[in-house]
Design a protein around this motif. Sequence first.
Motif, PDB file in Angstrom:
ATOM      1  N   ALA A  13    -125.239 -15.416 -27.653  1.00 30.65           N
ATOM      2  CA  ALA A  13    -123.833 -14.569 -28.387  1.00 30.65           C
ATOM      3  C   ALA A  13    -122.934 -15.281 -27.599  1.00 30.65           C
ATOM      4  N   ASP A  32    -124.720 -16.365 -15.423  1.00 35.09           N
ATOM      5  CA  ASP A  32    -125.993 -15.983 -16.120  1.00 35.09           C
ATOM      6  C   ASP A  32    -127.042 -15.537 -14.870  1.00 35.09           C
ATOM      7  N   ASP A  33    -128.033 -14.589 -15.128  1.00 32.83           N
ATOM      8  CA  ASP A  33    -128.704 -14.289 -13.847  1.00 32.83           C
ATOM      9  C   ASP A  33    -130.546 -14.870 -14.149  1.00 32.83           C
ATOM     10  N   THR A  46    -132.508 -14.365 -23.785  1.00 36.52           N
ATOM     11  CA  THR A  46    -133.718 -13.257 -24.166  1.00 36.52           C
ATOM     12  C   THR A  46    -134.101 -14.521 -25.584  1.00 36.52           C
ATOM     13  N   LYS A  56    -141.595 -18.065 -31.657  1.00 39.72           N
ATOM     14  CA  LYS A  56    -141.975 -18.866 -33.370  1.00 39.72           C
ATOM     15  C   LYS A  56    -142.746 -19.838 -32.819  1.00 39.72           C
ATOM     16  N   GLY A 120    -122.679 -10.795 -12.299  1.00 38.79           N
ATOM     17  CA  GLY A 120    -121.273 -10.744 -13.216  1.00 38.79           C
ATOM     18  C   GLY A 120    -120.970  -9.426 -13.456  1.00 38.79           C
ATOM     19  N   GLY A 158    -126.388  -8.884 -23.792  1.00 41.51           N
ATOM     20  CA  GLY A 158    -127.213  -8.741 -24.598  1.00 41.51           C
ATOM     21  C   GLY A 158    -128.833  -7.607 -24.536  1.00 41.51           C
ATOM     22  N   ASP A 326    -126.114  -8.987 -28.510  1.00 41.00           N
ATOM     23  CA  ASP A 326    -126.854  -7.587 -28.127  1.00 41.00           C
ATOM     24  C   ASP A 326    -126.697  -6.037 -28.065  1.00 41.00           C
ATOM     25  N   ALA A 334    -130.014 -12.941 -33.383  1.00 45.61           N
ATOM     26  CA  ALA A 334    -129.175 -14.149 -32.432  1.00 45.61           C
ATOM     27  C   ALA A 334    -128.425 -14.918 -32.994  1.00 45.61           C
TER      28      ALA A 334
HETATM   29  P1  FAD Z   1    -129.300 -12.209 -24.520  1.00 50.78           P
HETATM   30  O1  FAD Z   1    -130.444 -13.211 -25.274  1.00 50.78           O
HETATM   31  O2  FAD Z   1    -130.306 -10.743 -23.844  1.00 50.78           O
HETATM   32  O3  FAD Z   1    -128.874 -13.156 -23.220  1.00 50.78           O
HETATM   33  C1  FAD Z   1    -127.902 -12.130 -22.503  1.00 50.78           C
HETATM   34  C2  FAD Z   1    -128.424 -13.186 -21.002  1.00 50.78           C
HETATM   35  O4  FAD Z   1    -127.115 -12.245 -20.546  1.00 50.78           O
HETATM   36  C3  FAD Z   1    -129.524 -12.499 -20.785  1.00 50.78           C
HETATM   37  O5  FAD Z   1    -129.367 -14.049 -20.304  1.00 50.78           O
HETATM   38  C4  FAD Z   1    -129.647 -11.713 -19.282  1.00 50.78           C
HETATM   39  O6  FAD Z   1    -130.235 -12.484 -18.765  1.00 50.78           O
HETATM   40  C5  FAD Z   1    -128.325 -12.149 -18.641  1.00 50.78           C
HETATM   41  N1  FAD Z   1    -127.485 -11.048 -18.694  1.00 50.78           N
HETATM   42  C6  FAD Z   1    -127.328  -9.761 -18.002  1.00 50.78           C
HETATM   43  N2  FAD Z   1    -125.945  -9.072 -17.540  1.00 50.78           N
HETATM   44  C7  FAD Z   1    -125.821  -9.756 -16.671  1.00 50.78           C
HETATM   45  C8  FAD Z   1    -124.772 -10.252 -15.876  1.00 50.78           C
HETATM   46  N3  FAD Z   1    -124.542  -8.870 -15.584  1.00 50.78           N
HETATM   47  N4  FAD Z   1    -124.490 -10.930 -15.078  1.00 50.78           N
HETATM   48  C9  FAD Z   1    -124.891 -12.708 -15.561  1.00 50.78           C
HETATM   49  N5  FAD Z   1    -126.063 -12.519 -16.618  1.00 50.78           N
HETATM   50  C10 FAD Z   1    -126.324 -11.206 -16.796  1.00 50.78           C
HETATM   51  N6  FAD Z   1    -133.480 -12.905 -33.280  1.00 50.78           N
HETATM   52  C11 FAD Z   1    -133.875 -13.613 -33.922  1.00 50.78           C
HETATM   53  O7  FAD Z   1    -131.884 -14.255 -34.673  1.00 50.78           O
HETATM   54  N7  FAD Z   1    -134.533 -14.625 -34.820  1.00 50.78           N
HETATM   55  C12 FAD Z   1    -135.397 -14.371 -33.839  1.00 50.78           C
HETATM   56  O8  FAD Z   1    -136.403 -15.186 -34.011  1.00 50.78           O
HETATM   57  C13 FAD Z   1    -135.789 -13.675 -32.694  1.00 50.78           C
HETATM   58  N8  FAD Z   1    -136.935 -13.482 -32.671  1.00 50.78           N
HETATM   59  C14 FAD Z   1    -137.238 -12.458 -31.116  1.00 50.78           C
HETATM   60  C15 FAD Z   1    -138.115 -12.749 -30.985  1.00 50.78           C
HETATM   61  C16 FAD Z   1    -138.935 -12.115 -30.057  1.00 50.78           C
HETATM   62  C17 FAD Z   1    -140.091 -12.122 -28.977  1.00 50.78           C
HETATM   63  C18 FAD Z   1    -137.439 -10.467 -28.974  1.00 50.78           C
HETATM   64  C19 FAD Z   1    -137.542 -10.427 -27.775  1.00 50.78           C
HETATM   65  C20 FAD Z   1    -135.923 -11.262 -29.852  1.00 50.78           C
HETATM   66  C21 FAD Z   1    -136.413 -12.159 -30.591  1.00 50.78           C
HETATM   67  N9  FAD Z   1    -134.938 -11.745 -31.320  1.00 50.78           N
HETATM   68  C22 FAD Z   1    -134.777 -12.643 -32.288  1.00 50.78           C
HETATM   69  C23 FAD Z   1    -133.400 -11.490 -30.765  1.00 50.78           C
HETATM   70  C24 FAD Z   1    -132.184 -12.243 -30.153  1.00 50.78           C
HETATM   71  O9  FAD Z   1    -133.367 -12.716 -28.665  1.00 50.78           O
HETATM   72  C25 FAD Z   1    -131.410 -11.147 -29.630  1.00 50.78           C
HETATM   73  O10 FAD Z   1    -130.741 -11.243 -30.441  1.00 50.78           O
HETATM   74  C26 FAD Z   1    -129.605 -12.650 -29.153  1.00 50.78           C
HETATM   75  O11 FAD Z   1    -131.464 -13.158 -27.822  1.00 50.78           O
HETATM   76  C27 FAD Z   1    -128.950 -11.590 -27.983  1.00 50.78           C
HETATM   77  O12 FAD Z   1    -128.302 -12.492 -27.794  1.00 50.78           O
HETATM   78  P2  FAD Z   1    -127.624 -11.917 -26.849  1.00 50.78           P
HETATM   79  O13 FAD Z   1    -126.994 -13.132 -26.366  1.00 50.78           O
HETATM   80  O14 FAD Z   1    -126.601 -11.051 -27.321  1.00 50.78           O
HETATM   81  O15 FAD Z   1    -128.166 -11.664 -25.614  1.00 50.78           O
END
Ligand code: FAD
Length: 484
Positions: A13, A32-33, A46, A56, A120, A158, A326, A334
Amino acid sequence: MNYDLIVIGAGPAGYAAAIRAAQLGMKVACMDDWIGSDGAPALGGTCLNVGCIPSKVLLEVSQTYSNLSTLYPGWGIAARDVALDIAAMMAHKQRIVTRMTQGIAALFRANGVHSLCGRGRLIANRAVEFTPRNASADQSFDQKPQIFHAEHVILAAGSKPVELAVAPLHENLIVDSSGALAFDAVPARLGVIGGGVIGLELGSVWRRLGAQVVVLEAQKDFLSACDRQIAREALRQFRAEGLDIRLGARVTHSAVKQGKVELGYQDDDGSEHVEMFDRLIVAVGREPSSDGLCVREAGLLIDEWGFVHVDAYCLSSVPGVYAVGDLVRGPMLAHKGAQEGVMVVERIAGQNARVNYDTIPSIIYTQPEIASVGATEQAIEAEGIAYQVGVFPFAANARAHAQGDASGFVKVIADAATDRVLGVHMIGPGSSELIASAVLAMEFGASSEDISLTMFAHPTLSEALHEAALAVQGHALHVAKAKK
Ligand code: FAD
Ligand code: NAD
């Protein structure tokens, strides 16, 4: 330091938002941390580090391993002395993860996104406190925080796994999804709490590699969000594949005893059971990572489950502050988060972007694969909408047979009055790729007739979608009994 946009979080995202904003000419910083297993900053959140990508890779490897003994001998390919090297498999997984995370870093550089490794925190309207993270051995946050200002802030922090009080994580024995992606050996007997997407995908990986897998699911309904017809077929096939899925199982206690996990659960009828496992995976859902993301004075509305409150365009309760992925309502996927991130920055740039929440594809990458878009039959029925259904089995699709898997079916549901496609659900080979055609059709407001009038190449799995649409019309070609 002043920016046009600060993004907190570089998962799908956040990084998609940052790249698109830079493309649109904004001055962007993305914080990002995450620190990778090699101790270096790793972008991608994640999804790239411990989610979509590594899972995968292991699904692909384990399916190939399983095919060597179950499928390929029947094709005339006899592989002798097949050996499993878990360390090499994990190294392969890590190489792909590193390639992908470094790919995001390269895209940030190419687009001029300022990548900041650290935490952040929103401290006021569009002011962000940044605490750098030491990408050294201690990985601490002991440096002095800095304050940045921006016209716009996107929160994309996330989610994290939900913890279960009755089964707290324990070294390598009771693990969450990240631990289950890094086992150093195949457990002889593996327990999984939660028969959802993660439980099924990771349970499948270790079962194919030789583990005896027991999945304990609290609900009586299997895959309750899925179309019922698909869920029934999935349960039948998973059980036939060797996953021991127990529904209505309420976990009551766990204990680590002599290097094994004792797990107690109660059946639907109240009877108590105790199982011993070599490893246990807890996969009972994920929750938003909103703790410590902003100071109270910032005025950000966060609901009782920790989701940042946003409107249909991901604008939070604070002007100029958005939240995506998320961290906010909607499925934790994702592609949904990435689409939201892109929508937000395009709207900031004055474009009329939107996310169509009715056409978010959802996929479970098991064998068989399960994929869907739009409403389920039970949801349509509950709304009192008159509808027609067309179902076509892969058993009547030549390409599926050529590929060695002709199980499952494609189901198209259309409005009885307008014929507009309301939902497409499938279980079977290639479903994860096939669903894209259905998403495209629904995005363009297609009727089932539109799909049935479209030419699909032969021999392809996509012909099953064509035939399911023809079945709504009552004249599928490759079935013995067509209606009209
Ligand atoms: P995230 O990917 O969680 O990224 C958030 C980032 O922000 C992280 O790097 C975190 O460390 C960082 N962060 C958090 N707080 C702070 C802060 N205060 N300061 C700086 N950085 C910070 N989804 C699919 O669509 N297809 C799939 O096949 C799929 N398989 C998955 C398999 C597994 C095992 C898991 C656990 C999840 C899977 N998902 C899948 C779900 C998918 O990973 C998430 O929906 C997606 O990663 C969410 O994206 P995001 O950017 O919202 O958050
Ligand atoms: P999930 O919501 O898919 O499944 C959790 C399951 O655990 C549910 O069936 C629930 O009924 C069950 N459960 C909850 N508490 C329980 C208990 N105490 N005992 C037994 N069962 C219990 O969550 P997940 O599998 O952890 O996945 C988390 C998120 O990650 C999901 O939202 C999913 O969208 C995303 N994800 C997506 C993919 C994909 O797109 N292929 C893959 C993995 C994860």
